[in-house]
Every structure is written in C-alpha cells, then in structure tokens.
Design a protein around this motif. Structure first.
Motif, PDB file in Angstrom:
ATOM      1  N   SER A 168      -9.460  -9.523 -29.472  1.00  0.00           N
ATOM      2  CA  SER A 168      -9.870 -10.692 -28.755  1.00  0.00           C
ATOM      3  C   SER A 168      -9.692  -9.420 -27.142  1.00  0.00           C
ATOM      4  O   SER A 168      -9.570  -7.951 -26.840  1.00  0.00           O
ATOM      5  N   VAL A 169     -10.111 -10.267 -26.217  1.00  0.00           N
ATOM      6  CA  VAL A 169     -10.905 -10.215 -25.401  1.00  0.00           C
ATOM      7  C   VAL A 169      -9.041 -10.094 -24.523  1.00  0.00           C
ATOM      8  O   VAL A 169      -9.238 -10.768 -23.976  1.00  0.00           O
ATOM      9  N   ARG A 170      -8.528  -9.126 -23.817  1.00  0.00           N
ATOM     10  CA  ARG A 170      -8.058  -8.349 -22.989  1.00  0.00           C
ATOM     11  C   ARG A 170      -8.233  -8.557 -21.422  1.00  0.00           C
ATOM     12  O   ARG A 170      -8.864  -8.041 -21.055  1.00  0.00           O
ATOM     13  N   ARG A 171      -7.545  -9.027 -20.712  1.00  0.00           N
ATOM     14  CA  ARG A 171      -7.279  -9.035 -18.977  1.00  0.00           C
ATOM     15  C   ARG A 171      -8.111  -7.673 -18.625  1.00  0.00           C
ATOM     16  O   ARG A 171      -8.317  -7.315 -17.677  1.00  0.00           O
ATOM     17  N   TRP A 172      -7.552  -6.895 -19.368  1.00  0.00           N
ATOM     18  CA  TRP A 172      -7.536  -5.180 -19.155  1.00  0.00           C
ATOM     19  C   TRP A 172      -8.812  -4.496 -19.691  1.00  0.00           C
ATOM     20  O   TRP A 172      -9.504  -4.085 -18.739  1.00  0.00           O
ATOM     21  N   ASP A 173      -9.601  -5.940 -20.512  1.00  0.00           N
ATOM     22  CA  ASP A 173     -10.700  -4.918 -20.187  1.00  0.00           C
ATOM     23  C   ASP A 173     -12.308  -5.285 -19.598  1.00  0.00           C
ATOM     24  O   ASP A 173     -12.745  -4.880 -19.696  1.00  0.00           O
ATOM     25  N   LEU A 174     -11.424  -6.083 -18.528  1.00  0.00           N
ATOM     26  CA  LEU A 174     -12.959  -6.812 -17.713  1.00  0.00           C
ATOM     27  C   LEU A 174     -12.542  -5.445 -16.193  1.00  0.00           C
ATOM     28  O   LEU A 174     -11.746  -5.176 -15.615  1.00  0.00           O
ATOM     29  N   ASN A 192     -17.825  -1.373 -20.466  1.00  0.00           N
ATOM     30  CA  ASN A 192     -18.949  -1.345 -22.031  1.00  0.00           C
ATOM     31  C   ASN A 192     -18.199   0.149 -22.313  1.00  0.00           C
ATOM     32  O   ASN A 192     -18.687  -0.319 -23.812  1.00  0.00           O
ATOM     33  N   ALA A 193     -17.517   0.679 -22.683  1.00  0.00           N
ATOM     34  CA  ALA A 193     -16.763   1.402 -22.917  1.00  0.00           C
ATOM     35  C   ALA A 193     -16.124   0.486 -24.683  1.00  0.00           C
ATOM     36  O   ALA A 193     -15.633   1.099 -25.370  1.00  0.00           O
ATOM     37  N   VAL A 194     -15.147  -1.218 -23.662  1.00  0.00           N
ATOM     38  CA  VAL A 194     -14.237  -1.206 -24.179  1.00  0.00           C
ATOM     39  C   VAL A 194     -15.243  -1.781 -25.877  1.00  0.00           C
ATOM     40  O   VAL A 194     -15.341  -2.029 -27.159  1.00  0.00           O
ATOM     41  N   TYR A 195     -16.765  -2.753 -25.622  1.00  0.00           N
ATOM     42  CA  TYR A 195     -17.750  -2.853 -26.726  1.00  0.00           C
ATOM     43  C   TYR A 195     -17.925  -1.357 -27.702  1.00  0.00           C
ATOM     44  O   TYR A 195     -17.557  -1.446 -29.001  1.00  0.00           O
ATOM     45  N   PHE A 196     -17.895  -0.311 -27.719  1.00  0.00           N
ATOM     46  CA  PHE A 196     -18.271   0.751 -28.028  1.00  0.00           C
ATOM     47  C   PHE A 196     -16.678   1.067 -29.039  1.00  0.00           C
ATOM     48  O   PHE A 196     -16.684   1.123 -30.289  1.00  0.00           O
ATOM     49  N   SER A 197     -15.413   0.947 -28.789  1.00  0.00           N
ATOM     50  CA  SER A 197     -13.914   0.650 -29.330  1.00  0.00           C
ATOM     51  C   SER A 197     -14.217  -0.278 -30.031  1.00  0.00           C
ATOM     52  O   SER A 197     -13.668   0.067 -31.497  1.00  0.00           O
ATOM     53  N   TRP A 198     -14.761  -1.333 -29.652  1.00  0.00           N
ATOM     54  CA  TRP A 198     -14.465  -2.326 -31.132  1.00  0.00           C
ATOM     55  C   TRP A 198     -15.367  -1.902 -31.995  1.00  0.00           C
ATOM     56  O   TRP A 198     -15.193  -2.244 -33.764  1.00  0.00           O
ATOM     57  N   ALA A 199     -16.794  -1.706 -31.548  1.00  0.00           N
ATOM     58  CA  ALA A 199     -17.099  -0.907 -32.292  1.00  0.00           C
ATOM     59  C   ALA A 199     -17.512   0.174 -33.623  1.00  0.00           C
ATOM     60  O   ALA A 199     -16.697   0.314 -34.776  1.00  0.00           O
ATOM     61  N   THR A 208     -20.195  -9.992 -21.374  1.00  0.00           N
ATOM     62  CA  THR A 208     -18.744 -11.272 -21.710  1.00  0.00           C
ATOM     63  C   THR A 208     -17.677 -11.279 -21.203  1.00  0.00           C
ATOM     64  O   THR A 208     -17.427 -10.280 -20.415  1.00  0.00           O
ATOM     65  N   GLU A 209     -18.421 -12.960 -20.490  1.00  0.00           N
ATOM     66  CA  GLU A 209     -16.762 -12.143 -19.197  1.00  0.00           C
ATOM     67  C   GLU A 209     -15.246 -13.370 -20.290  1.00  0.00           C
ATOM     68  O   GLU A 209     -15.272 -14.087 -20.607  1.00  0.00           O
ATOM     69  N   GLY A 210     -14.518 -13.541 -19.194  1.00  0.00           N
ATOM     70  CA  GLY A 210     -13.255 -13.415 -19.103  1.00  0.00           C
ATOM     71  C   GLY A 210     -12.718 -13.343 -20.110  1.00  0.00           C
ATOM     72  O   GLY A 210     -13.503 -12.537 -21.790  1.00  0.00           O
ATOM     73  N   ARG A 211     -11.775 -13.971 -20.766  1.00  0.00           N
ATOM     74  CA  ARG A 211     -10.597 -14.237 -22.241  1.00  0.00           C
ATOM     75  C   ARG A 211     -11.303 -15.233 -23.366  1.00  0.00           C
ATOM     76  O   ARG A 211     -12.194 -16.209 -23.241  1.00  0.00           O
ATOM     77  N   GLY A 212     -11.427 -14.686 -24.886  1.00  0.00           N
ATOM     78  CA  GLY A 212     -11.534 -15.266 -25.540  1.00  0.00           C
ATOM     79  C   GLY A 212     -11.613 -14.114 -26.947  1.00  0.00           C
ATOM     80  O   GLY A 212     -10.880 -12.693 -26.783  1.00  0.00           O
ATOM     81  N   ASN A 213     -12.074 -14.485 -27.842  1.00  0.00           N
ATOM     82  CA  ASN A 213     -12.372 -13.977 -28.822  1.00  0.00           C
ATOM     83  C   ASN A 213     -14.095 -13.771 -28.939  1.00  0.00           C
ATOM     84  O   ASN A 213     -14.967 -14.112 -28.836  1.00  0.00           O
ATOM     85  N   ILE A 214     -13.896 -12.380 -29.630  1.00  0.00           N
ATOM     86  CA  ILE A 214     -14.792 -12.012 -29.547  1.00  0.00           C
ATOM     87  C   ILE A 214     -15.480 -11.753 -32.002  1.00  0.00           C
ATOM     88  O   ILE A 214     -13.942 -11.192 -31.496  1.00  0.00           O
ATOM     89  N   GLU A 224     -19.763 -18.137 -29.034  1.00  0.00           N
ATOM     90  CA  GLU A 224     -20.414 -19.852 -28.645  1.00  0.00           C
ATOM     91  C   GLU A 224     -20.978 -18.975 -30.229  1.00  0.00           C
ATOM     92  O   GLU A 224     -22.135 -19.685 -30.238  1.00  0.00           O
ATOM     93  N   GLY A 225     -21.141 -17.332 -30.727  1.00  0.00           N
ATOM     94  CA  GLY A 225     -22.434 -16.923 -31.809  1.00  0.00           C
ATOM     95  C   GLY A 225     -23.763 -16.535 -31.096  1.00  0.00           C
ATOM     96  O   GLY A 225     -24.429 -15.584 -31.785  1.00  0.00           O
ATOM     97  N   ASP A 226     -23.381 -15.946 -29.547  1.00  0.00           N
ATOM     98  CA  ASP A 226     -24.703 -15.353 -29.902  1.00  0.00           C
ATOM     99  C   ASP A 226     -23.941 -13.706 -29.230  1.00  0.00           C
ATOM    100  O   ASP A 226     -22.888 -13.079 -29.431  1.00  0.00           O
ATOM    101  N   GLU A 227     -25.076 -12.709 -29.667  1.00  0.00           N
ATOM    102  CA  GLU A 227     -25.498 -11.774 -29.403  1.00  0.00           C
ATOM    103  C   GLU A 227     -24.436 -10.962 -27.721  1.00  0.00           C
ATOM    104  O   GLU A 227     -25.575 -11.207 -27.097  1.00  0.00           O
TER     105      GLU A 227
END
Length: 246
Positions: free
Chosen positions: A154-160, A168-175, A200-206, A230-233
């Motif tokens: 989940s995208v958190r408000r602190w991730d923005l 950018n570093a948040v993507y790495f942490s997910w991977a 990736t903008e705003g909240r939501g799930n990835i 939305e299924g986009d990479e």
C-alpha cells in the motif's frame, strides 16, 4: 564536484550492526538536492515554473556495508547528455576505503503536459559550468511473463515526495522486500539497477512481481516489476545478491 560527510544514524543500521541500503539511497538523494541547491536547480526552485526533475534510471553498486559509527564521505558530479538527460554520479567512502558507487539519469519535465524538456532552456549557468564527464551506459533491463511471486503493498502518505509522487527509494524497498526469505537472510544485496517508467501518485495499492533471473552457487539475481492500481508498469528493477558476507 560537490563533497559532504554523513554519519550513519542508529536507526539506519540492521540486526548485523551495518548500514541498511535504503539509508544509502536517502543519502544519495540528499546529496543530489544539496548540489543542485548551489545551482538554483532544486525541485523547490523549479516547481513554481511548472517544471521538475524526474529520475529515469539508476544503478547502485555496493562494495561493503559499513558499521555503525562510520563516517561516509560522499562525492557527486553531473553531466548533461544529448540536452535531455542529466547524468549524476556518486562515490561513497569511509575510513576503511570504498563503500559504494552510483550512477543516475534525470530528466526535466513540464508538469502540466508531462513531457521532457530541453536542458539548455531551463538550466542555470552554474549547472553548465560545473558539469564534468559521467561514464555510464544504462542497458535495457530484462523482463519476463513467468512471475514467481506477486506481493501487494500500500502507498502510504509518508511515501510521497515533493512532486507528490512515490519517492524513488520506496520503490526499491518494495522490490527488496519481495525476494525470497532465504535470499534476504543468507545474502547481501550488492547491485541494484532501476528504470522508472511512470510516476505513482497519491494513495492506493501496488503489486510487486518478482522472478529469479540468474543464479549460481555464489550469487542470485531477480527481476522485479512494480505495477500500479490500473495494471500499468511503474518501474522495473534488477537486483543482485551475493552469498559472500561482507
């Protein structure tokens, strides 16, 4: 070239008493911001003009993970390439010698249209005067349709970040979080290659899709695809892990 020193915070070390890689990524981002501040080219300088920096590629190579109490010396420099990409390199050392190196590629975009802009129309004279060669080529990252693992985050408000995009570093942490547990436990992450495709903008799930790319007795590599609601990479990663402790 810009140079600064950093101390590894206590919160930045793992159970083994050594620096976590996300801490290094945060330091590199801070260095880039501090250097562009001298040139009046930070995100905060550009946003009122409807322009901002967006990272497109990076490669980080780790020689070793320093222990708590180490003082890092970080150097960074930049070079415009083809009047579109702003390449930025980093070197990181401590009292014992080399720690890591990194190369990144950035573009300026028109925030309203989402289109890349020519550097010479928006950069300052100091940006041009202080440029120096950056030797790097970013090859295409591999992909696959045979994903072995899919993991939601989940995208958190602190991730923005300042652009209201996931940092950018948040993507790495997910991977990194998506690799098999035995890899994370028995191996050290020694290289990360990343390509950012869409913000990736705003909240939501990835969704993070992961598959093993290559493996041997000494090392393993994984492909990661970050997929939006939305299924986009959104981004693609290649991580390399070595069993040799350091």
């Amino acid at each position: 070239m810009f140079e600064a020193s950093y101390s590894i915070p206590y919160a930045g070390i793992g159970p083994d008493g050594r620096m976590k890689l996300p801490v290094l990524l945060d330091i590199l981002q801070d260095m880039a911001d501090r250097d562009t501040h001298r040139m009046a080219m930070t995100v905060s300088d550009l946003l009122p003009k409807g322009v901002s920096w967006v990272m497109r590629r990076y490669r980080v190579t780790v020689e070793r993970y320093p222990e708590y109490g180490s003082t890092l010396t970080v150097k960074t420099w930049h070079e415009p390439r083809r009047n579109l990409h702003s390449l930025r390199a980093f070197s990181v050392t401590d009292e014992k010698g080399p720690v890591a190196s990194a190369e990144t590629s950035w573009i300026l975009i028109d925030l309203e249209r989402g289109r890349p802009l020519r550097l010479d129309r928006h950069t300052t004279p100091r940006y041009v005067e202080e440029s120096r060669p950056v030797t790097v080529e970013f090859p295409d990252l591999p992909s696959t349709e045979d994903w072995e693992d899919e993991r939601p985050f989940s995208v958190r408000r602190w991730d923005l970040d300042r652009n209201n995009h996931v940092n950018n570093a948040v993507y790495f942490s997910w991977a990194a979080e998506a690799v098999p547990e035995e890899t994370a436990k028995d191996c050290s992450l020694v290289r990360v290659d990343a390509e950012y495709l869409r913000p990736t903008e705003g909240r939501g799930n990835i969704l993070v899709r992961t598959a093993r790319h290559e493996s041997s007795e000494a090392e393993m590599s994984y492909i990661h695809s970050i997929v939006g609601p939305e299924g986009d990479e959104k981004a693609r990663f290649l991580t390399l892990w070595k069993k040799t402790p350091f």
